[in-house]
Motif scaffolding. Structure first.
Motif, PDB file in Angstrom:
ATOM      1  N   LEU A 272      63.611 125.890  98.257  1.00 34.59           N
ATOM      2  CA  LEU A 272      65.031 126.100  98.564  1.00 34.59           C
ATOM      3  C   LEU A 272      65.538 125.142  99.626  1.00 34.59           C
ATOM      4  N   HIS A 273      64.739 124.887 100.659  1.00 35.97           N
ATOM      5  CA  HIS A 273      65.204 124.119 101.810  1.00 35.97           C
ATOM      6  C   HIS A 273      64.740 122.662 101.838  1.00 35.97           C
ATOM      7  N   LEU A 274      63.524 122.392 101.378  1.00 36.37           N
ATOM      8  CA  LEU A 274      62.915 121.080 101.598  1.00 36.37           C
ATOM      9  C   LEU A 274      63.740 119.912 101.060  1.00 36.37           C
ATOM     10  N   PRO A 275      64.287 119.955  99.831  1.00 33.59           N
ATOM     11  CA  PRO A 275      65.061 118.795  99.360  1.00 33.59           C
ATOM     12  C   PRO A 275      66.231 118.445 100.279  1.00 33.59           C
ATOM     13  N   GLY A 276      66.940 119.474 100.761  1.00 30.52           N
ATOM     14  CA  GLY A 276      68.054 119.213 101.658  1.00 30.52           C
ATOM     15  C   GLY A 276      67.610 118.644 102.991  1.00 30.52           C
ATOM     16  N   ILE A 277      66.458 119.101 103.491  1.00 32.81           N
ATOM     17  CA  ILE A 277      65.940 118.580 104.756  1.00 32.81           C
ATOM     18  C   ILE A 277      65.523 117.123 104.607  1.00 32.81           C
ATOM     19  N   VAL A 278      64.794 116.814 103.528  1.00 27.88           N
ATOM     20  CA  VAL A 278      64.386 115.424 103.287  1.00 27.88           C
ATOM     21  C   VAL A 278      65.609 114.550 103.032  1.00 27.88           C
ATOM     22  N   GLY A 279      66.539 115.055 102.212  1.00 33.65           N
ATOM     23  CA  GLY A 279      67.748 114.282 101.928  1.00 33.65           C
ATOM     24  C   GLY A 279      68.559 113.991 103.176  1.00 33.65           C
ATOM     25  N   TRP A 280      68.658 114.979 104.057  1.00 35.47           N
ATOM     26  CA  TRP A 280      69.416 114.806 105.307  1.00 35.47           C
ATOM     27  C   TRP A 280      68.733 113.797 106.224  1.00 35.47           C
ATOM     28  N   ALA A 281      67.412 113.899 106.360  1.00 29.82           N
ATOM     29  CA  ALA A 281      66.681 113.026 107.279  1.00 29.82           C
ATOM     30  C   ALA A 281      66.659 111.578 106.807  1.00 29.82           C
ATOM     31  N   LEU A 282      66.551 111.366 105.494  1.00 29.78           N
ATOM     32  CA  LEU A 282      66.387 109.998 104.985  1.00 29.78           C
ATOM     33  C   LEU A 282      67.669 109.365 104.465  1.00 29.78           C
ATOM     34  N   ALA A 283      68.651 110.213 104.092  1.00 29.52           N
ATOM     35  CA  ALA A 283      69.862 109.631 103.496  1.00 29.52           C
ATOM     36  C   ALA A 283      71.142 110.328 103.913  1.00 29.52           C
ATOM     37  N   GLY A 284      71.060 111.285 104.824  1.00 32.92           N
ATOM     38  CA  GLY A 284      72.253 112.000 105.243  1.00 32.92           C
ATOM     39  C   GLY A 284      72.825 112.894 104.168  1.00 32.92           C
ATOM     40  N   ASP A 285      72.008 113.298 103.193  1.00 32.46           N
ATOM     41  CA  ASP A 285      72.458 114.101 102.054  1.00 32.46           C
ATOM     42  C   ASP A 285      71.874 115.501 102.151  1.00 32.46           C
ATOM     43  N   ARG A 286      72.641 116.426 102.680  1.00 34.69           N
ATOM     44  CA  ARG A 286      72.165 117.788 102.852  1.00 34.69           C
ATOM     45  C   ARG A 286      72.115 118.559 101.541  1.00 34.69           C
ATOM     46  N   PHE A 287      72.718 118.016 100.467  1.00 31.92           N
ATOM     47  CA  PHE A 287      72.765 118.710  99.183  1.00 31.92           C
ATOM     48  C   PHE A 287      71.789 118.109  98.172  1.00 31.92           C
ATOM     49  N   ALA A 288      70.816 117.354  98.654  1.00 28.05           N
ATOM     50  CA  ALA A 288      69.838 116.740  97.754  1.00 28.05           C
ATOM     51  C   ALA A 288      69.064 117.812  96.992  1.00 28.05           C
ATOM     52  N   ASP A 289      68.732 117.489  95.721  1.00 26.69           N
ATOM     53  CA  ASP A 289      67.887 118.381  94.933  1.00 26.69           C
ATOM     54  C   ASP A 289      66.495 117.768  94.810  1.00 26.69           C
ATOM     55  N   ASP A 290      65.649 118.377  93.987  1.00 23.45           N
ATOM     56  CA  ASP A 290      64.280 117.877  93.857  1.00 23.45           C
ATOM     57  C   ASP A 290      64.240 116.433  93.371  1.00 23.45           C
ATOM     58  N   ALA A 291      65.111 116.092  92.408  1.00 18.10           N
ATOM     59  CA  ALA A 291      65.112 114.734  91.859  1.00 18.10           C
ATOM     60  C   ALA A 291      65.456 113.714  92.938  1.00 18.10           C
ATOM     61  N   VAL A 292      66.459 114.030  93.753  1.00 19.38           N
ATOM     62  CA  VAL A 292      66.840 113.118  94.835  1.00 19.38           C
ATOM     63  C   VAL A 292      65.723 113.032  95.873  1.00 19.38           C
ATOM     64  N   LEU A 294      62.485 113.449  95.446  1.00 18.79           N
ATOM     65  CA  LEU A 294      61.371 112.652  94.930  1.00 18.79           C
ATOM     66  C   LEU A 294      61.719 111.169  94.903  1.00 18.79           C
ATOM     67  N   GLU A 295      62.971 110.856  94.635  1.00 16.58           N
ATOM     68  CA  GLU A 295      63.396 109.449  94.663  1.00 16.58           C
ATOM     69  C   GLU A 295      63.321 108.892  96.084  1.00 16.58           C
ATOM     70  N   LEU A 296      63.759 109.675  97.059  1.00 13.05           N
ATOM     71  CA  LEU A 296      63.705 109.227  98.450  1.00 13.05           C
ATOM     72  C   LEU A 296      62.266 109.077  98.943  1.00 13.05           C
ATOM     73  N   LEU A 297      61.369 109.896  98.421  1.00 11.66           N
ATOM     74  CA  LEU A 297      59.971 109.847  98.851  1.00 11.66           C
ATOM     75  C   LEU A 297      59.136 108.860  98.047  1.00 11.66           C
ATOM     76  N   GLU A 298      59.724 108.242  97.032  1.00 12.87           N
ATOM     77  CA  GLU A 298      58.965 107.321  96.184  1.00 12.87           C
ATOM     78  C   GLU A 298      58.305 106.187  96.965  1.00 12.87           C
ATOM     79  N   PRO A 299      58.947 105.623  98.002  1.00 11.71           N
ATOM     80  CA  PRO A 299      58.260 104.566  98.783  1.00 11.71           C
ATOM     81  C   PRO A 299      56.967 105.050  99.440  1.00 11.71           C
ATOM     82  N   TYR A 300      56.793 106.371  99.507  1.00 12.02           N
ATOM     83  CA  TYR A 300      55.603 106.928 100.144  1.00 12.02           C
ATOM     84  C   TYR A 300      54.623 107.491  99.108  1.00 12.02           C
TER      85      TYR A 300
END
Length: 333
Positions: A272-292, A294-300
């Protein structure tokens, strides 16, 4: 890690799994079997073992005023109690019970000896800063599946308070006192698979566990031996084996292999929370879903779980806007 409907972002799980360890102050305890291990780099016991604690009152885990951490667990050879403490640049482990030798043999892996933090290259400032501030972070590898699987199932689709209360209630009622001094007699070993299988339906209800989660646990303990075999598999194969059991999906299997295997790439999806936390930290997107996410984490790739954990430890969490999930307690119905 995250993955529950956390009532507030300061919870241990949402912070990324950290236990505050008091400054070491050696107190006398009854002697057990001893092993001393010297890590090859910085090591923070609270960060490494923190994900194994299920809430501040977990009956299987204690952080003591003398700076030691205690765990009670059911090993393949029986119950065991482990005390670990930093002594200079080394870690001293003491163990009691039938599982003592097994616990001491697993001690280096449990403290991250199999983990390679140098394999992680931060590509975002928030991750670089988090790694700089937490040099002692290593990923634990317990070598045990069921002890992480059952509490993870209890944490499905409920608040952390509900899940922790259920774990606490069931372990204290159906587990057994931990062998040895066991943090002053306040530690309990979780029930054996057969004991879980014999818990009456009304006891699950009293603990606040609905039929869906209870049924998943009952199905899992019936094939406990097969599930424990997964520790010898690569994480992806282990997740696939776990997900054969109805009621265990990608969220739960990832939460398990992160602990049982020290899986650096097992990112938690379906949270419920993790995609928004990752999206906010890496792209300023608090509404990120799982797809977003995973895309943001792809470099890792290969280190996505470590990246997500560092983000959680960074404190870069978006401010809450939605109402908190209401707490439920079917045990009072």
């Amino acid at each position: 890690m995250a993955g529950r409907f956390a009532p507030r972002p300061t919870r241990t799980t949402v912070r990324g799994g950290e236990v505050v360890v008091p400054a070491a102050r050696r107190a006398p305890v009854a002697a057990g079997r001893v092993r001393t291990w010297v890590p090859d780099g910085p090591l923070d016991l609270g960060l490494v073992l923190g994900p194994l604690r299920r809430g501040p009152a977990d009956p299987t885990f204690r952080a003591m005023p003398d700076g030691s951490l205690w765990r009670a667990t059911l090993t393949p050879v029986g119950p065991g109690t482990l005390r670990v403490a930093a002594v200079g640049g080394a870690v001293r482990g003491e163990a009691w019970g039938p599982g003592a030798e097994w616990l001491l043999e697993q001690l280096p892996g449990m403290l991250g000896a199999d983990d390679d933090p140098s394999a992680f290259t931060p590509r975002h400032r928030v991750l670089a800063m988090a790694r700089h501030r937490r040099p002692g972070l290593r990923l634990t590898r317990t070598g045990l599946v069921l002890e992480s699987l059952i509490p993870s199932v209890l944490e499905q689709k409920v608040t952390t308070d509900e899940a922790y209360r259920a774990w606490r209630s069931l372990v204290r009622k159906f587990g057994e006192p931990a062998p040895g001094p066991a943090a002053g007699g306040r530690l309990w070993v979780m029930p054996a698979p057969r004991t879980w299988a014999l818990i009456p339906s009304w006891e699950w209800h009293r603990a606040g566990v609905d039929n869906k989660r209870a049924s998943t646990i009952l199905r899992a303990v019936r094939v406990a031996a097969r599930l424990e075999e997964a520790v010898r598999m690569p994480p992806a194969q282990a997740q696939a084996r776990l997900e054969v059991v109805p009621g265990i999906g990608p969220w739960t299997s990832a939460e398990v292999v992160q602990r049982s295997h020290g899986a650096a790439d097992a990112v938690t999806v379906g949270d419920l929370h993790l995609p928004g936390i990752v999206g906010w930290a890496l792209a300023g997107d608090r509404f990120a879903d799982d797809a977003v996410m995973l895309e943001l984490l792809e470099p890792y790739a290969g280190q996505r779980h470590r990246a997500a954990r560092l983000i959680l430890l960074s404190g870069q969490v978006p401010a809450r806007r939605a109402p908190r999930m209401p707490r439920g307690d079917i045990g009072r119905l």
